[in-house]
Design an enzyme around this catalytic site. Structure first.
Site, mmCIF file in Angstrom:
data_model
loop_
_atom_site.group_PDB
_atom_site.id
_atom_site.type_symbol
_atom_site.label_atom_id
_atom_site.label_comp_id
_atom_site.label_asym_id
_atom_site.label_seq_id
_atom_site.Cartn_x
_atom_site.Cartn_y
_atom_site.Cartn_z
ATOM 1 N N HIS A 87 0.830 -1.210 0.000
ATOM 2 C CA HIS A 87 0.000 0.000 0.000
ATOM 3 C C HIS A 87 0.860 1.253 0.000
ATOM 4 O O HIS A 87 1.571 1.537 0.966
ATOM 5 C CB HIS A 87 -0.907 0.017 1.230
ATOM 6 C CG HIS A 87 -2.067 0.951 1.103
ATOM 7 N ND1 HIS A 87 -3.255 0.584 0.528
ATOM 8 C CD2 HIS A 87 -2.221 2.240 1.458
ATOM 9 C CE1 HIS A 87 -4.095 1.609 0.548
ATOM 10 N NE2 HIS A 87 -3.486 2.631 1.115
ATOM 11 N N HIS A 101 -2.521 -3.307 4.608
ATOM 12 C CA HIS A 101 -1.771 -2.432 5.532
ATOM 13 C C HIS A 101 -2.443 -2.435 6.897
ATOM 14 O O HIS A 101 -3.184 -1.538 7.257
ATOM 15 C CB HIS A 101 -1.614 -1.016 4.974
ATOM 16 C CG HIS A 101 -2.887 -0.290 4.637
ATOM 17 N ND1 HIS A 101 -3.866 -0.800 3.827
ATOM 18 C CD2 HIS A 101 -3.344 0.950 5.007
ATOM 19 C CE1 HIS A 101 -4.858 0.060 3.714
ATOM 20 N NE2 HIS A 101 -4.569 1.130 4.427
#
Length: 425
Positions: free
Chosen positions: A51, A244
């Site tokens: 991410h 994430h």
């Protein structure tokens, strides 16, 4: 002290001196060896970050204009540029095509398309650095060619406006994962940071999962509620990712993954890509954030409608209560915990660079990944373990999702289902 005892004392001190010097110099030498091993491992397998919000940072800072924020050169105002990606040994990146959850309906779809366009423009402008990757094989081929294999992840189901056809078209444009929610619920799934409405997935939400399996699009469970996590893991036929997130047992915030879900991820074959977001990895930072929220509520009650007074009061409070710093070591602690509960095959890395306003000490930007790799080696992870965490685990998940899609596409066509068919709305 006699002459004889003085002489003996000096002899022993001098004899010990080389050992002391050796001990002192051995520490930098050992660290240098770890750093060299770390960089060597990152040349063996692609470090895949789950991410990075550079496309949104580009939109926020320069209205998506790469002429005004050219990442071919150093850009210290953000976390990401090509020189630092190379220094950090990044082999593959999921670029987030994020738009805020406040964007709804057609506005969310349009804005997400613009973010997808940003990633395609990056590929066109920087062909020496980036190439679009659509499969695990693409990632390995592009990495071997010395470029950053670039993939896209949608951050929130609001980007598809409850439309499976829109989901399929985003896949055709290169999007390879979708986070089911962002900070707010969507009509078919509950978020971790909103009031629960559905208790997980609706019937249409389950159909979204099945269609993502059919496409081969990875299901990302970052941001979703624990019930949505569990419902998804019950329905999906392919491994999931958390692009994430970190461990809730270490930092008790809603965005992290509870231990029971970590165990389910292991059964599913998925991967938790441990994040660098300070309030998700440091209990002190998380506690400071909660205290700041309490103070802001107090100020709002004391000065209703007076934004200037509230802002001044918060500034005074923050000066008296500075925000603690998270550390690289704490990120490694979360990796340790995911290892202990889920297992080594279920760990990855998902920084959230350019989506966070503060960073851990030691992980300041995309150039710093080798420091984390070296820390894992220092903690006793083998080369094979580290390569799994860097990227091999995620490549396995991608290949398994591709295999599931190939099987499902032989058995049924795309789903014609509308949300009205299942949820009556």
């Amino acid at each position: 002290m006699s002459f004889r005892s003085t002489t003996i004392h000096l002899v022993f001190c001098c004899a010990a001196l080389p050992l002391m010097v050796t001990s002192v110099t051995a520490q930098p030498a050992a660290q240098q060896n770890l750093d060299e091993r770390a960089r060597a491992l990152q040349k063996e397998v692609p470090l895949i970050d789950g991410h990075n919000d550079f496309p949104w940072a580009l939109r926020q800072n320069v209205e998506r204009d790469l002429n005004r924020l050219d990442i071919r050169v150093a850009q210290p105002s953000i976390h990401t540029d090509i020189p630092r990606l190379r220094e950090g040994g990044v082999g593959a990146q999921f670029w987030s095509v994020y738009v805020p959850a406040s964007f709804v309906g057609a506005d969310a779809v349009t804005a997400t398309l613009e973010e997808v366009d940003t990633v395609h423009q990056m590929m066109r402008r920087y062909p020496e650095a980036f190439e679009l990757a659509l499969t695990a094989d693409d990632v390995e081929r592009i990495f071997r060619g010395g470029k950053v294999a670039s993939m896209m992840g949608m951050e929130g189901g609001h980007s598809i406006d409850s439309s499976l056809a829109t989901l399929r078209m985003f896949y055709r444009l290169g999007v390879r994962y979708m986070t089911l929610t962002h900070g707010s619920n969507v009509p078919w799934a509950d978020s971790s940071t909103d009031e629960p409405v559905l208790g997980g997935l609706s019937r249409f939400g389950e159909e979204v999962i099945r269609e993502m399996n059919w496409l081969g699009m990875l299901i990302d469970l970052s941001h979703v509620s624990p019930d949505t996590m569990r419902d998804t893991l019950r329905v999906t036929e392919a491994p999931v990712i958390f692009s994430h997130s970190s461990a809730r047992a270490l930092t008790d915030v809603p965005r992290n993954v509870p231990d029971d879900v970590l165990r389910l991820v292991a059964e599913n074959g998925g991967v938790v890509m441990v994040t660098f977001v300070p309030q998700f990895i440091s209990p002190d930072v998380a506690g400071h954030g909660r205290a700041a929220e309490v103070e802001e509520l107090r100020l709002e009650a004391a000065y209703p409608g007076n934004a200037n007074a509230i802002e001044a009061g918060m500034q005074t409070w923050l000066e008296a209560n500075p925000t603690p710093r998270a550390t690289l070591s704490q990120v490694a602690d979360h990796i340790d915990h995911v290892r202990d509960i889920a297992g080594l095959e279920h760990i990855g890395i998902g920084s959230d660079f350019d989506g966070i306003s503060s960073v851990p000490v030691g992980l300041e930007d995309v150039s710093t990944y080798p420091s984390l790799t070296a820390e894992l080696l220092r903690r006793g992870y083998t080369d094979e373990h580290v390569m799994g965490i860097l990227g091999v685990n995620v490549l396995r998940v991608m290949r398994e999702a591709e295999a599931v899609a190939e099987r499902l596409q032989r058995t049924r066509p795309p789903s014609p289902t509308l949300i009205e068919h299942l949820d009556g709305r």
